[in-house]
Motif scaffolding. Sequence first.
Motif, PDB file in Angstrom:
ATOM      1  N   ILE A 167      50.140  28.387  43.969  1.00  0.00           N
ATOM      2  CA  ILE A 167      48.817  28.295  43.353  1.00  0.00           C
ATOM      3  C   ILE A 167      48.561  29.568  42.556  1.00  0.00           C
ATOM      4  O   ILE A 167      48.549  30.669  43.112  1.00  0.00           O
ATOM      5  CB  ILE A 167      47.700  28.117  44.406  1.00  0.00           C
ATOM      6  N   ASP A 168      48.355  29.397  41.256  1.00  0.00           N
ATOM      7  CA  ASP A 168      47.956  30.490  40.374  1.00  0.00           C
ATOM      8  C   ASP A 168      46.432  30.514  40.364  1.00  0.00           C
ATOM      9  O   ASP A 168      45.786  29.645  39.795  1.00  0.00           O
ATOM     10  CB  ASP A 168      48.510  30.234  38.971  1.00  0.00           C
ATOM     11  N   VAL A 169      45.866  31.517  41.032  1.00  0.00           N
ATOM     12  CA  VAL A 169      44.410  31.553  41.201  1.00  0.00           C
ATOM     13  C   VAL A 169      43.787  32.184  39.954  1.00  0.00           C
ATOM     14  O   VAL A 169      43.401  33.354  39.945  1.00  0.00           O
ATOM     15  CB  VAL A 169      44.022  32.323  42.475  1.00  0.00           C
ATOM     16  N   GLY A 170      43.707  31.376  38.901  1.00  0.00           N
ATOM     17  CA  GLY A 170      43.165  31.888  37.645  1.00  0.00           C
ATOM     18  C   GLY A 170      41.770  31.401  37.337  1.00  0.00           C
ATOM     19  O   GLY A 170      40.971  32.116  36.727  1.00  0.00           O
ATOM     20  N   ARG A 171      41.450  30.182  37.775  1.00  0.00           N
ATOM     21  CA  ARG A 171      40.162  29.569  37.447  1.00  0.00           C
ATOM     22  C   ARG A 171      39.402  29.257  38.732  1.00  0.00           C
ATOM     23  O   ARG A 171      39.995  29.199  39.819  1.00  0.00           O
ATOM     24  CB  ARG A 171      40.392  28.285  36.651  1.00  0.00           C
ATOM     25  N   PRO A 172      38.093  29.031  38.640  1.00  0.00           N
ATOM     26  CA  PRO A 172      37.323  28.701  39.844  1.00  0.00           C
ATOM     27  C   PRO A 172      37.890  27.515  40.610  1.00  0.00           C
ATOM     28  O   PRO A 172      37.916  27.520  41.845  1.00  0.00           O
ATOM     29  CB  PRO A 172      35.922  28.409  39.296  1.00  0.00           C
ATOM     30  N   ILE A 203      34.275  42.927  41.343  1.00  0.00           N
ATOM     31  CA  ILE A 203      35.382  42.971  42.298  1.00  0.00           C
ATOM     32  C   ILE A 203      36.658  42.560  41.574  1.00  0.00           C
ATOM     33  O   ILE A 203      36.660  41.596  40.812  1.00  0.00           O
ATOM     34  CB  ILE A 203      35.100  42.038  43.498  1.00  0.00           C
ATOM     35  N   PRO A 204      37.757  43.293  41.751  1.00  0.00           N
ATOM     36  CA  PRO A 204      39.007  42.879  41.089  1.00  0.00           C
ATOM     37  C   PRO A 204      39.527  41.591  41.710  1.00  0.00           C
ATOM     38  O   PRO A 204      39.346  41.337  42.900  1.00  0.00           O
ATOM     39  CB  PRO A 204      39.948  44.063  41.354  1.00  0.00           C
ATOM     40  N   LEU A 244      37.781  34.068  36.079  1.00  0.00           N
ATOM     41  CA  LEU A 244      37.001  33.911  37.306  1.00  0.00           C
ATOM     42  C   LEU A 244      35.627  34.573  37.216  1.00  0.00           C
ATOM     43  O   LEU A 244      34.904  34.637  38.198  1.00  0.00           O
ATOM     44  CB  LEU A 244      37.767  34.506  38.501  1.00  0.00           C
ATOM     45  N   TYR A 245      35.286  35.059  36.032  1.00  0.00           N
ATOM     46  CA  TYR A 245      33.968  35.678  35.849  1.00  0.00           C
ATOM     47  C   TYR A 245      32.888  34.617  36.117  1.00  0.00           C
ATOM     48  O   TYR A 245      33.064  33.456  35.763  1.00  0.00           O
ATOM     49  CB  TYR A 245      33.851  36.213  34.422  1.00  0.00           C
ATOM     50  N   PRO A 246      31.749  34.953  36.787  1.00  0.00           N
ATOM     51  CA  PRO A 246      31.272  36.293  37.172  1.00  0.00           C
ATOM     52  C   PRO A 246      31.748  36.782  38.539  1.00  0.00           C
ATOM     53  O   PRO A 246      31.314  37.840  38.987  1.00  0.00           O
ATOM     54  CB  PRO A 246      29.760  36.108  37.170  1.00  0.00           C
ATOM     55  N   ILE A 247      32.606  36.002  39.223  1.00  0.00           N
ATOM     56  CA  ILE A 247      33.082  36.442  40.543  1.00  0.00           C
ATOM     57  C   ILE A 247      33.738  37.811  40.436  1.00  0.00           C
ATOM     58  O   ILE A 247      33.584  38.665  41.323  1.00  0.00           O
ATOM     59  CB  ILE A 247      34.083  35.419  41.120  1.00  0.00           C
TER      60      ILE A 247
END
Length: 348
Positions: free
Chosen positions: A328-333, A139-140, A132-135
């Motif tokens: 939902i696995d929130v791994g990608r944008p 912030i973790p 999820l970088y640069p988000i």
Amino acid sequence: MIDKTLLTVGPEVSLRDALVSLDRSGRQVVFVEDASGRLIGAVSDGDIRRGLLSGASLDDLVTRVMNIAPATVPPTATQEDVDALKGQRGIRIVAVVDDDHRIVDVVGEGEHIATPLTTPVVLMAGGRGQRLYPITKDIPKPLVPVGDIPMIDIILGRLRDQGFRRVHVSVNHLGHLIEEHLGDGERLGLDITYLHETAPLGTAGALAQLKGETDSELVVMNADLLTNVDLRRMLGFHRRTDASATIGVREYGFEIPFGVVRREGDLVTSLAEKPHHQELVSAGIYVLEPHALASLEVDEYCDMPTLLARLIDDGRPVGAFEIHEEWIDVGRPEDLERARRAWERSIR
């Protein structure tokens, strides 16, 4: 949790007053408690009608018509247990009673059991969230907002609504921000403590800090999962199978975007155009018995597949609980965007 004053009466109450309580509660039943607060019966409007038809008067005591064996479940019951009992008895409401037979909650029609559980939950929140970088630069990932609410707050709210109260959060990358945000969990109605990773320890390594600290099974869950899975039902499944560990699994389908050729030697035996495959994959949710942590060492890296493989190699049973609810696995944008759309739908 219920307001017991709306749902309980004493044995000295008349049928007339019981009807008033029934009307006020809106639950089709009131429960009768003795002077010490123990459940001794239940009265529905049907019980009162049948009593009047058999010669009772409205001035008679409620004990004349009450059911002395009302439907009850213990606080550890799962939603599956409650639904099964309702079906067996043909009823709409079940009382949740403690070891002293005192009512701690009721589960009515369309309601889900959420009686507080002693089972602790471990949220694995120490990852760097690199996809999820640069988000996630400053912030973790568990604090990334979904709508206007940090992801971890949604997860914790769902845990609380299902009756969980004790939560351990494993932290590493920007962990101080998670601790500052959650504190001791009081504002969320939870008791939150922290497992500090001095270095990345994998998806199971931080659990070594809980060896010898609990005699109950543990629910372990990644802190980037948004799901409506009924964890009480998963706990019930785990207990019935007498497993050392249970893995939450779900079906994952994928299509090979080419024609697949199978052969024997130089000869083609079959052709399949863009075949679709189905596999069971880990959903990042686990239930572990205390003894399942025995092989872990503090500050030693271990991922969950390695820990589970050790159990299997030792002949320990590991179960698979299928998850069919939204997950939902929130791994990608793109996953984050999907989670935000799902959250907006749930609010609407």
